[in-house]
Write a protein that holds these residues in place. Structure first.
Motif, PDB file in Angstrom:
ATOM      1  N   LEU A 185     -25.182 -57.871  31.648  1.00 38.00           N
ATOM      2  CA  LEU A 185     -25.189 -56.673  30.680  1.00 38.00           C
ATOM      3  C   LEU A 185     -24.114 -55.675  30.955  1.00 38.00           C
ATOM      4  O   LEU A 185     -24.325 -54.480  31.479  1.00 38.00           O
ATOM      5  CB  LEU A 185     -26.661 -56.156  30.423  1.00 38.00           C
ATOM      6  CG  LEU A 185     -26.585 -55.018  29.240  1.00 38.00           C
ATOM      7  CD1 LEU A 185     -26.510 -55.596  28.066  1.00 38.00           C
ATOM      8  CD2 LEU A 185     -28.057 -54.331  29.399  1.00 38.00           C
ATOM      9  N   VAL A 242     -26.529 -52.751  18.972  1.00 42.17           N
ATOM     10  CA  VAL A 242     -27.800 -52.541  19.202  1.00 42.17           C
ATOM     11  C   VAL A 242     -28.028 -51.112  19.057  1.00 42.17           C
ATOM     12  O   VAL A 242     -27.385 -50.170  19.175  1.00 42.17           O
ATOM     13  CB  VAL A 242     -28.011 -52.623  20.870  1.00 42.17           C
ATOM     14  CG1 VAL A 242     -29.326 -52.192  21.112  1.00 42.17           C
ATOM     15  CG2 VAL A 242     -27.930 -54.447  21.160  1.00 42.17           C
ATOM     16  N   PHE A 299     -33.424 -52.470  25.336  1.00 43.54           N
ATOM     17  CA  PHE A 299     -31.938 -52.686  25.014  1.00 43.54           C
ATOM     18  C   PHE A 299     -31.339 -54.098  25.002  1.00 43.54           C
ATOM     19  O   PHE A 299     -30.902 -54.800  24.334  1.00 43.54           O
ATOM     20  CB  PHE A 299     -31.055 -51.766  26.008  1.00 43.54           C
ATOM     21  CG  PHE A 299     -29.244 -51.757  25.396  1.00 43.54           C
ATOM     22  CD1 PHE A 299     -28.967 -51.011  24.573  1.00 43.54           C
ATOM     23  CD2 PHE A 299     -28.683 -52.973  25.831  1.00 43.54           C
ATOM     24  CE1 PHE A 299     -27.336 -50.848  24.118  1.00 43.54           C
ATOM     25  CE2 PHE A 299     -27.354 -52.996  25.317  1.00 43.54           C
ATOM     26  CZ  PHE A 299     -26.636 -51.922  24.522  1.00 43.54           C
ATOM     27  N   TYR A 300     -32.058 -54.596  26.355  1.00 45.69           N
ATOM     28  CA  TYR A 300     -31.551 -56.212  26.507  1.00 45.69           C
ATOM     29  C   TYR A 300     -32.311 -56.820  25.730  1.00 45.69           C
ATOM     30  O   TYR A 300     -31.551 -58.206  25.277  1.00 45.69           O
ATOM     31  CB  TYR A 300     -31.694 -56.347  28.134  1.00 45.69           C
ATOM     32  CG  TYR A 300     -31.239 -57.535  28.468  1.00 45.69           C
ATOM     33  CD1 TYR A 300     -29.833 -57.819  28.778  1.00 45.69           C
ATOM     34  CD2 TYR A 300     -32.023 -58.641  28.642  1.00 45.69           C
ATOM     35  CE1 TYR A 300     -29.373 -59.089  29.328  1.00 45.69           C
ATOM     36  CE2 TYR A 300     -31.628 -60.077  29.133  1.00 45.69           C
ATOM     37  CZ  TYR A 300     -30.297 -60.271  29.103  1.00 45.69           C
ATOM     38  OH  TYR A 300     -29.876 -61.439  29.840  1.00 45.69           O
ATOM     39  N   TYR A 312     -30.147 -56.892  22.371  1.00 45.84           N
ATOM     40  CA  TYR A 312     -28.876 -57.427  22.710  1.00 45.84           C
ATOM     41  C   TYR A 312     -28.989 -58.903  22.614  1.00 45.84           C
ATOM     42  O   TYR A 312     -28.282 -59.810  22.226  1.00 45.84           O
ATOM     43  CB  TYR A 312     -28.299 -56.822  24.145  1.00 45.84           C
ATOM     44  CG  TYR A 312     -27.295 -57.320  24.313  1.00 45.84           C
ATOM     45  CD1 TYR A 312     -25.990 -56.520  24.071  1.00 45.84           C
ATOM     46  CD2 TYR A 312     -26.871 -58.457  25.284  1.00 45.84           C
ATOM     47  CE1 TYR A 312     -24.663 -56.630  24.547  1.00 45.84           C
ATOM     48  CE2 TYR A 312     -25.477 -58.792  25.324  1.00 45.84           C
ATOM     49  CZ  TYR A 312     -24.111 -57.847  25.329  1.00 45.84           C
ATOM     50  OH  TYR A 312     -23.163 -58.100  25.578  1.00 45.84           O
ATOM     51  N   THR A 313     -29.970 -59.371  23.508  1.00 46.09           N
ATOM     52  CA  THR A 313     -30.298 -61.029  23.504  1.00 46.09           C
ATOM     53  C   THR A 313     -30.476 -61.627  21.863  1.00 46.09           C
ATOM     54  O   THR A 313     -30.212 -62.521  21.931  1.00 46.09           O
ATOM     55  CB  THR A 313     -31.356 -61.234  24.274  1.00 46.09           C
ATOM     56  OG1 THR A 313     -31.084 -60.779  25.649  1.00 46.09           O
ATOM     57  CG2 THR A 313     -31.553 -62.792  24.603  1.00 46.09           C
ATOM     58  N   GLU A 365     -27.288 -61.906  19.877  1.00 49.29           N
ATOM     59  CA  GLU A 365     -26.597 -62.688  20.531  1.00 49.29           C
ATOM     60  C   GLU A 365     -27.007 -64.316  20.067  1.00 49.29           C
ATOM     61  O   GLU A 365     -26.391 -65.131  19.581  1.00 49.29           O
ATOM     62  CB  GLU A 365     -26.214 -62.870  21.977  1.00 49.29           C
ATOM     63  CG  GLU A 365     -25.328 -63.695  22.469  1.00 49.29           C
ATOM     64  CD  GLU A 365     -25.203 -63.523  24.241  1.00 49.29           C
ATOM     65  OE1 GLU A 365     -24.203 -64.215  24.571  1.00 49.29           O
ATOM     66  OE2 GLU A 365     -25.899 -62.684  24.599  1.00 49.29           O
ATOM     67  N   LYS A 387     -21.576 -62.229  20.844  1.00 46.79           N
ATOM     68  CA  LYS A 387     -22.091 -61.091  21.564  1.00 46.79           C
ATOM     69  C   LYS A 387     -22.121 -59.994  20.655  1.00 46.79           C
ATOM     70  O   LYS A 387     -21.382 -59.798  19.896  1.00 46.79           O
ATOM     71  CB  LYS A 387     -21.022 -60.648  22.716  1.00 46.79           C
ATOM     72  CG  LYS A 387     -20.982 -61.548  23.973  1.00 46.79           C
ATOM     73  CD  LYS A 387     -22.103 -61.329  24.956  1.00 46.79           C
ATOM     74  CE  LYS A 387     -21.992 -62.366  26.267  1.00 46.79           C
ATOM     75  NZ  LYS A 387     -23.028 -62.030  27.034  1.00 46.79           N
ATOM     76  N   PRO A 388     -23.019 -58.870  20.927  1.00 45.90           N
ATOM     77  CA  PRO A 388     -22.963 -57.901  19.920  1.00 45.90           C
ATOM     78  C   PRO A 388     -21.892 -56.884  20.135  1.00 45.90           C
ATOM     79  O   PRO A 388     -21.226 -57.049  21.223  1.00 45.90           O
ATOM     80  CB  PRO A 388     -24.497 -57.165  20.353  1.00 45.90           C
ATOM     81  CG  PRO A 388     -25.202 -58.303  21.139  1.00 45.90           C
ATOM     82  CD  PRO A 388     -24.138 -59.093  21.883  1.00 45.90           C
ATOM     83  N   ASN A 417     -19.412 -53.917  21.646  1.00 44.60           N
ATOM     84  CA  ASN A 417     -19.626 -53.448  23.186  1.00 44.60           C
ATOM     85  C   ASN A 417     -19.804 -51.957  23.272  1.00 44.60           C
ATOM     86  O   ASN A 417     -19.533 -51.177  23.636  1.00 44.60           O
ATOM     87  CB  ASN A 417     -18.061 -53.646  23.663  1.00 44.60           C
ATOM     88  CG  ASN A 417     -16.990 -52.809  22.711  1.00 44.60           C
ATOM     89  OD1 ASN A 417     -17.315 -52.329  21.786  1.00 44.60           O
ATOM     90  ND2 ASN A 417     -15.696 -53.389  23.099  1.00 44.60           N
ATOM     91  N   PHE A 436     -23.045 -48.904  21.112  1.00 42.17           N
ATOM     92  CA  PHE A 436     -24.451 -48.949  20.432  1.00 42.17           C
ATOM     93  C   PHE A 436     -24.757 -47.591  19.956  1.00 42.17           C
ATOM     94  O   PHE A 436     -23.735 -46.584  19.985  1.00 42.17           O
ATOM     95  CB  PHE A 436     -25.576 -49.570  21.771  1.00 42.17           C
ATOM     96  CG  PHE A 436     -25.726 -48.319  22.671  1.00 42.17           C
ATOM     97  CD1 PHE A 436     -26.605 -47.305  22.891  1.00 42.17           C
ATOM     98  CD2 PHE A 436     -24.601 -48.297  23.829  1.00 42.17           C
ATOM     99  CE1 PHE A 436     -26.713 -46.492  23.758  1.00 42.17           C
ATOM    100  CE2 PHE A 436     -24.496 -47.527  24.902  1.00 42.17           C
ATOM    101  CZ  PHE A 436     -25.762 -46.622  24.994  1.00 42.17           C
TER     102      PHE A 436
END
Length: 371
Positions: A119, A193, A214-215, A218-219, A222, A228-229, A231, A233
């Motif tokens: 991340l 995100v 967040f992760y 984010y996942t 994706e 990839k989301p 860069n 948020f």
């Protein structure tokens, strides 16, 4: 008769004595001969054995030298192997150190820095600021996707306008609309995100809790979009709100350390000020913000925001006639140029991060940019 007999006896004794002497001499001579022969034999033996001893000594010396040479070669080989191993280990250590430097993990820092090693944003370009004369508008929609996302995408497509979506997954029902995030990306919009649960007390319980939430989102982005989301948020409730006062500074520092930037807004449509806000108020608030030179407009795309959807087409059409362009955010806009409520926390963290390159405008203000 007596003299003859005596003479005969005397002669006999003398002859016997002579014979005894002769025998003794013979035996003595024989002994001497034996001794001489033995001495000669022993001498020869000693003489013949000396070269053998010398040869064995020489061979032993050669073997010793060979073994010494072998040992030296082995030692050299082992040293080369050790040097090679040492060099390889050193290389691996340097590689590991470089990797650690690349992701900027402080070994003495908080444990949450070790979470989610993937991340990070390490390839961010240098940021820019918009000129006051630039008529660029970034419509940003929080809290989607929802049943209003597809019709919103239709409106944006109609006017060839791009937007930015800060998305959530607040329920299983909302997750059923997740596939629409791929359509957003496919049609040139940006998906970033916002949070996963949007449950403020849980999200802001700690830095660890924030990272977990967040992760997770984010996942999901994706996996759903295949990309990839963004860069960047947006914090749920903004970077500073009534739920995160005890932890927002630490979260900002940690996310900035990882190379992420975040955006609040400089213009508010007001569509979240009440459960139901009239379309006219949303239109008026948005157009007033655009005319004041605001660039990042806060709107919502969650269930129940039909009036926002109803006004988006009218807002875009009116502004386009006035020369405004609607773009999707790409992370190159310097967030410190009026789009953050927390500059005092973010700017020092951004200056310290090896991944974030603020605009020359900001660097000059901070006295960092030199001519």
């Amino acid at each position: 008769m007596k003299r003859k007999k005596y003479k005969a006896v005397h002669v006999t004794r003398r002859n016997q004595s002579l014979r005894n002497r002769a025998a003794i001499i013979g035996v003595g001579a024989l002994c001497v001969a034996v001794i001489v022969l033995a001495a000669v034999f022993i001498g020869k033996q000693l003489t013949s054995q000396q070269p053998v001893a010398e040869t064995e000594s020489s061979q032993s010396s050669q073997v010793s030298k060979q073994e010494s040479g072998d040992e030296q070669k082995n030692s050299e080989t082992q040293q080369e192997s050790t040097d090679s191993s040492s060099s390889e280990t050193s290389s691996k250590t340097e590689s590991s150190t470089a990797s650690q430097t690349e992701v900027s993990i402080d070994p003495n820092g908080p444990e949450y820095q070790k979470k989610y090693p993937d991340l990070y944003v390490t390839d961010r370009p240098k940021m820019q600021v918009l000129d006051d004369a630039d008529k660029i508008v970034y419509l940003t929609f929080d809290d989607g996707p929802s049943d209003l996302t597809a019709p919103l995408l239709d409106v944006l497509k109609k006017y060839n306008a791009k937007a930015t979506f800060f998305n959530c997954c607040q329920s299983d029902y909302q997750k059923s609309f997740a596939p629409l995030m791929k359509r957003c990306v496919d049609e040139g919009h940006t998906v970033a995100v916002h949070s996963y649960s949007h449950k403020m007390r849980e999200v802001y319980a700690s830095v660890d809790a924030y990272l977990d939430d967040f992760y997770k989102m984010y996942t999901l982005i994706e996996e759903t979009t295949g990309q990839k989301p963004a860069n960047f948020f947006r914090f749920p409730g903004g970077s500073s709100n009534g739920y995160n006062q005890q932890v927002y500074e630490d979260i900002i520092k940690e996310m900035t350390r990882r190379g992420f930037v975040y955006y609040d807004w400089d213009g508010d449509s007001g569509d979240a000020n009440a459960a139901s806000v009239s379309g006219s108020v949303i239109y008026s608030n948005t157009m007033d913000a655009i005319h004041r030179g605001c660039n990042v407009i806060l709107m919502h795309n969650i269930f129940g925001k039909e009036t926002t959807l109803e006004q988006v087409g009218k807002i875009i059409e009116t502004a386009q006639k006035e020369g405004y362009v609607f773009k999707a955010m790409d992370g190159t806009l310097d967030p410190t140029h009026g789009y953050l409520m927390t500059n005092k926390v973010f700017i020092p963290a951004a200056l310290e991060s090896p991944y974030i390159h603020l605009s020359d405008w900001r660097l000059e203000k901070e006295g960092v940019l030199k001519d």
